[in-house]
Motif scaffolding. Structure first.
Motif, short mmCIF file in Angstrom:
data_model
loop_
_atom_site.label_atom_id
_atom_site.label_comp_id
_atom_site.label_asym_id
_atom_site.label_seq_id
_atom_site.Cartn_x
_atom_site.Cartn_y
_atom_site.Cartn_z
N ARG A 142 4.72 3.62 0.18
CA ARG A 142 3.46 4.14 0.70
C ARG A 142 2.75 4.99 -0.35
O ARG A 142 1.53 4.91 -0.51
CB ARG A 142 3.70 4.95 1.97
CG ARG A 142 4.11 4.10 3.18
CD ARG A 142 3.89 4.84 4.48
NE ARG A 142 4.77 5.99 4.61
CZ ARG A 142 5.96 5.96 5.22
NH1 ARG A 142 6.41 4.81 5.72
NH2 ARG A 142 6.70 7.04 5.33
N VAL A 143 3.52 5.80 -1.06
CA VAL A 143 2.93 6.62 -2.11
C VAL A 143 2.30 5.75 -3.19
O VAL A 143 1.16 5.96 -3.62
CB VAL A 143 3.99 7.57 -2.73
CG1 VAL A 143 3.44 8.24 -3.99
CG2 VAL A 143 4.42 8.62 -1.72
N LEU A 144 3.05 4.75 -3.65
CA LEU A 144 2.57 3.90 -4.73
C LEU A 144 1.33 3.11 -4.32
O LEU A 144 0.40 2.94 -5.11
CB LEU A 144 3.68 2.96 -5.19
CG LEU A 144 4.93 3.64 -5.77
CD1 LEU A 144 5.99 2.60 -6.10
CD2 LEU A 144 4.58 4.48 -7.00
N ARG A 145 1.31 2.64 -3.10
CA ARG A 145 0.13 1.90 -2.64
C ARG A 145 -1.08 2.84 -2.50
O ARG A 145 -2.23 2.43 -2.73
CB ARG A 145 0.42 1.17 -1.34
CG ARG A 145 1.48 0.08 -1.52
CD ARG A 145 1.46 -0.98 -0.47
NE ARG A 145 2.51 -1.98 -0.72
CZ ARG A 145 2.42 -2.96 -1.61
NH1 ARG A 145 1.31 -3.09 -2.34
NH2 ARG A 145 3.41 -3.82 -1.78
N ALA A 146 -0.83 4.09 -2.13
CA ALA A 146 -1.92 5.07 -2.08
C ALA A 146 -2.46 5.33 -3.47
O ALA A 146 -3.68 5.44 -3.67
CB ALA A 146 -1.42 6.36 -1.45
N VAL A 147 -1.56 5.41 -4.46
CA VAL A 147 -1.99 5.61 -5.85
C VAL A 147 -2.84 4.43 -6.31
O VAL A 147 -3.89 4.61 -6.95
CB VAL A 147 -0.77 5.80 -6.76
CG1 VAL A 147 -1.18 5.78 -8.24
CG2 VAL A 147 -0.06 7.11 -6.44
N ALA A 148 -2.41 3.23 -5.99
CA ALA A 148 -3.18 2.04 -6.37
C ALA A 148 -4.57 2.08 -5.75
O ALA A 148 -5.57 1.76 -6.42
CB ALA A 148 -2.43 0.78 -5.93
N GLU A 149 -4.65 2.47 -4.50
CA GLU A 149 -5.96 2.52 -3.84
C GLU A 149 -6.86 3.58 -4.47
O GLU A 149 -8.06 3.36 -4.65
CB GLU A 149 -5.79 2.81 -2.34
CG GLU A 149 -7.10 2.81 -1.58
CD GLU A 149 -6.90 2.89 -0.08
OE1 GLU A 149 -7.81 3.35 0.61
OE2 GLU A 149 -5.82 2.47 0.40
N ILE A 150 -6.29 4.72 -4.84
CA ILE A 150 -7.08 5.77 -5.49
C ILE A 150 -7.67 5.26 -6.79
O ILE A 150 -8.85 5.48 -7.10
CB ILE A 150 -6.21 7.01 -5.72
CG1 ILE A 150 -5.90 7.70 -4.38
CG2 ILE A 150 -6.89 8.00 -6.67
CD1 ILE A 150 -4.85 8.79 -4.48
N VAL A 151 -6.86 4.57 -7.59
CA VAL A 151 -7.34 4.06 -8.87
C VAL A 151 -8.43 3.00 -8.67
O VAL A 151 -9.45 2.99 -9.37
CB VAL A 151 -6.17 3.49 -9.70
CG1 VAL A 151 -6.68 2.74 -10.92
CG2 VAL A 151 -5.24 4.62 -10.14
N LEU A 152 -8.22 2.12 -7.70
CA LEU A 152 -9.18 1.03 -7.48
C LEU A 152 -10.51 1.54 -6.93
O LEU A 152 -11.55 0.90 -7.15
CB LEU A 152 -8.57 0.00 -6.52
CG LEU A 152 -7.39 -0.80 -7.09
CD1 LEU A 152 -6.75 -1.65 -6.00
CD2 LEU A 152 -7.84 -1.68 -8.26
#
Length: 260
Positions: A142-152
């Protein structure tokens, strides 16, 4: 201890080596001085096993050196006599400011490039550290997918993520973030590199304990990737917020913090 016959043994923090050092000294009837004493999350499962370690050290310590008045009050509530408690401040803050101030060259050249972009005003840096064993698996995903969304969704954001060396954890990081631009995945950073990265960061997402003290020393807010923290002083001061592990907690809180 047998060879040197110390007058006292100083142990710092809440790692398992801290507990081992304290027990070794106690068994030899050597006074134990506990530095960074009195931190409490009041949840033995989080952080694990650090909450138990520091409570056990507190049972055998002769002198408790607390970083804050809140930590001293925690010990008083546990029946520790006030004459055995001394509030001395935070050596973590002293150390990170001194090391960052030396501006040693980055050991990882990729970090030097990120640093240059941030200092030029072309990027904002988000440091992400997720290493706790209770974070592994679904919480980390969940953390990593949140990071990906922030970058995108934020084209000016640059992420630095020192990955845990455990192959399963590193593989999970690479699977979710490995193909995205503006994310630099590194091995665990040297203390010097970490201090320099913190000094130029805009935001930190972390399940670490020490970073909750280190990042605010540079005026950098921290989103704590846990359900509880033993450093409520930072939360009360408004420099840290507990994000939790709810299905969307990390994504909402992280995006909100970046937008602010």
């Amino acid at each position: 201890m047998e060879t040197r016959q110390p007058a006292a043994v100083v142990v710092q923090g809440d790692t398992t080596t801290t507990l081992a050092g304290a027990l070794g000294a106690f068994w030899r009837r050597i006074p134990v001085v506990h530095l960074e004493a009195g931190l409490r999350s009041y949840d033995l499962t989080s952080p694990f096993p650090e909450e138990a370690n520091r409570k056990l050290v507190g049972q055998v310590a002769a002198l408790h050196l607390t970083p804050t008045a809140v930590a001293a009050a925690n010990l008083a509530a546990e029946g520790i006599a006030s004459e055995r408690v001394l509030t001395v401040g935070n050596t973590v803050v002293d150390a990170v400011l001194e090391v960052a101030g030396k501006c040693r060259p980055y050991q990882d050249s990729r970090l030097a490039a990120v640093d240059a972009e941030v200092r030029a005003g072309r990027r904002r840096l988000v440091l992400v550290t997720v290493h706790r064993r209770e974070s592994w698996g679904e919480p980390m995903e969940r953390v990593l997918r949140a990071v990906a969304e922030i970058v995108l969704t934020h084209p000016d954001i640059e992420v630095v993520l020192p990955a845990h060396p455990n192959p399963a954890v590193f593989g999970q990081v690479q699977e979710i973030l490995g193909q995205l631009d503006r994310i630099t995945v590194t091995e665990p950073l040297s203390y010097s590199d970490l201090a320099r990265v913190l000094s130029v960061a805009t935001l930190v997402l972390s399940d670490s304990g020490g970073i909750q003290e280190e990042a605010p020393s540079f005026g950098v807010p921290v989103l704590v990737l846990r359900d509880v923290t033993e450093r409520m002083e930072a939360v009360d001061a408004g420099v840290c917020a507990v994000g939790g592990y709810g299905p969307a907690a990390d994504r909402r809180a992280g995006a909100s913090a970046v937008d602010r």
